[in-house]
Design an enzyme around this catalytic site. Structure first.
Site, PDB file in Angstrom:
ATOM      1  N   ASP A   1       0.868  -1.276  -0.025  1.00  8.40           N
ATOM      2  CA  ASP A   1      -0.121  -0.040  -0.105  1.00  8.40           C
ATOM      3  C   ASP A   1       0.880   1.150  -0.024  1.00  8.40           C
ATOM      4  O   ASP A   1       0.245   2.168   0.602  1.00  8.40           O
ATOM      5  CB  ASP A   1      -0.969  -0.059   1.173  1.00  8.40           C
ATOM      6  CG  ASP A   1      -2.013  -1.144   1.067  1.00  8.40           C
ATOM      7  OD1 ASP A   1      -1.890  -2.027   0.320  1.00  8.40           O
ATOM      8  OD2 ASP A   1      -2.569  -1.292   1.892  1.00  8.40           O
TER       9      ASP A   1
ATOM     10  N   LYS B   1      -6.537  -4.725  -3.782  1.00 11.00           N
ATOM     11  CA  LYS B   1      -6.972  -5.456  -2.571  1.00 11.00           C
ATOM     12  C   LYS B   1      -8.190  -4.462  -2.106  1.00 11.00           C
ATOM     13  O   LYS B   1      -8.047  -3.496  -1.581  1.00 11.00           O
ATOM     14  CB  LYS B   1      -6.158  -5.980  -1.419  1.00 11.00           C
ATOM     15  CG  LYS B   1      -5.180  -5.027  -0.834  1.00 11.00           C
ATOM     16  CD  LYS B   1      -4.470  -5.817   0.137  1.00 11.00           C
ATOM     17  CE  LYS B   1      -3.519  -4.716   0.807  1.00 11.00           C
ATOM     18  NZ  LYS B   1      -4.200  -3.659   1.830  1.00 11.00           N
TER      19      LYS B   1
ATOM     20  N   CYS C   1      -2.570  -2.870   7.340  1.00 13.27           N
ATOM     21  CA  CYS C   1      -2.505  -3.780   6.482  1.00 13.27           C
ATOM     22  C   CYS C   1      -1.157  -4.674   6.485  1.00 13.27           C
ATOM     23  O   CYS C   1      -1.149  -5.643   6.074  1.00 13.27           O
ATOM     24  CB  CYS C   1      -2.411  -2.950   5.207  1.00 13.27           C
ATOM     25  SG  CYS C   1      -4.133  -2.472   4.790  1.00 13.27           S
TER      26      CYS C   1
HETATM   27  C1  C5J Z   1      -3.298   0.345   5.402  1.00  5.62           C
HETATM   28  C2  C5J Z   1      -4.991   1.427   6.479  1.00  5.62           C
HETATM   29  N1  C5J Z   1      -2.671   0.148   4.367  1.00  5.62           N
HETATM   30  N2  C5J Z   1      -4.293   2.026   7.293  1.00  5.62           N
HETATM   31  N3  C5J Z   1      -4.643   0.878   5.439  1.00  5.62           N
HETATM   32  O1  C5J Z   1      -2.774  -0.014   6.353  1.00  5.62           O
HETATM   33  O2  C5J Z   1      -6.222   1.664   6.479  1.00  5.62           O
END
Ligand code: C5J
Length: 231
Positions: free
Chosen positions: A27, A132, A165
């Site tokens: 991400d 995702k 994540c």
């Molecule tokens: C991730 C989030 N990528 N913090 N998403 O950790 O919502």
């Protein structure tokens, strides 16, 4: 000849099997890392997630040089929001909800500028990119099949955010039998204290979820593999 090298890691040394390894970058998207994105609209301090960017870039370069797969995930949803649970859309009562128009396009929508990768950590041609809908990179994606097909058993994990994540994906990978090494300086959180506790929790009880190490420990090993190749 199989190349397995030992990385100095917590809670004990990690066996890095380069023939069965992949780097996963979680991400590294504008929406999570840049001003005007989703994370900032939730009131997060973006400065806390910048340090991992150059570390991940260095690891990506090293893995590419060794020919080891580099995998990228992005948390995002279909433009018609059919994969976005109402609970997720409403969670946190944000100023801007997922799917709304923001300064970088529709928030966390696949194909929009903001949901795409930051330039520093963007995929290169041929790398596996996963969109995702959840926190777990295995949920509703082809990640498991991709890894099984290539006989990958070692996952080196980086990205944001450590306790969301990154941690979720590492736990889900562990349950599927992967040996996971989380790079300590290759992941970040908006909340440094959450990062610290997460790193400790993952390696507690004899590495109940896996291992953690500083990037320099893995890079040292990669350097040694290059030397092996050159002689
Ligand atoms: C991730 C989030 N990528 N913090 N998403 O950790 O919502």
């Amino acid at each position: 000849m199989p190349t397995v090298e030992t990385v100095d890691a917590k809670p004990f040394p990690y066996q890095f099997d380069m023939d069965h390894a992949a780097l996963i970058c979680i991400d590294m998207q504008r929406d999570f890392l840049l001003p005007g994105g989703f994370a900032e609209s939730l009131g997060n301090n973006l400065a806390n997630v910048q340090p991992c960017i150059p570390v991940i870039a260095k690891l990506q370069a090293a893995f590419r040089k060794l020919g080891i797969p580099v995998i990228h995930t992005k948390e995002c949803h279909k433009p018609d929001l059919s994969d976005l649970p109402t609970a997720k859309r409403n969670r946190g009562n944000p100023k801007q909800k997922i799917g709304d128009k923001g300064p970088m396009g529709r928030i966390l929508i696949d194909g929009e500028y903001g949901s795409d990768f930051i330039d520093e950590n963007a995929p290169v041609e041929g790398e596996f990119v996963i969109s995702k809908p959840g926190k777990d990179a295995f949920y509703d994606t082809g990640l498991h099949e991709y890894l099984m097909k290539r006989n990958i058993s070692n996952l080196v994990i980086t990205g944001v955010t450590t306790e969301v994540c990154v941690q979720t994906t590492m736990r889900c990978a562990n349950d599927r039998g992967f040996d996971c090494l989380l790079i300590e300086d290759g992941c970040d959180s908006y909340f440094p204290e959450f990062k610290e506790v997460t790193l400790r929790a993952l390696v507690a009880q004899g590495g109940i979820v896996g291992w953690t190490a500083q990037s320099e420990e893995l890079l040292k090993v990669i350097e040694s593999i290059w030397k092996l190749d050159w002689t």
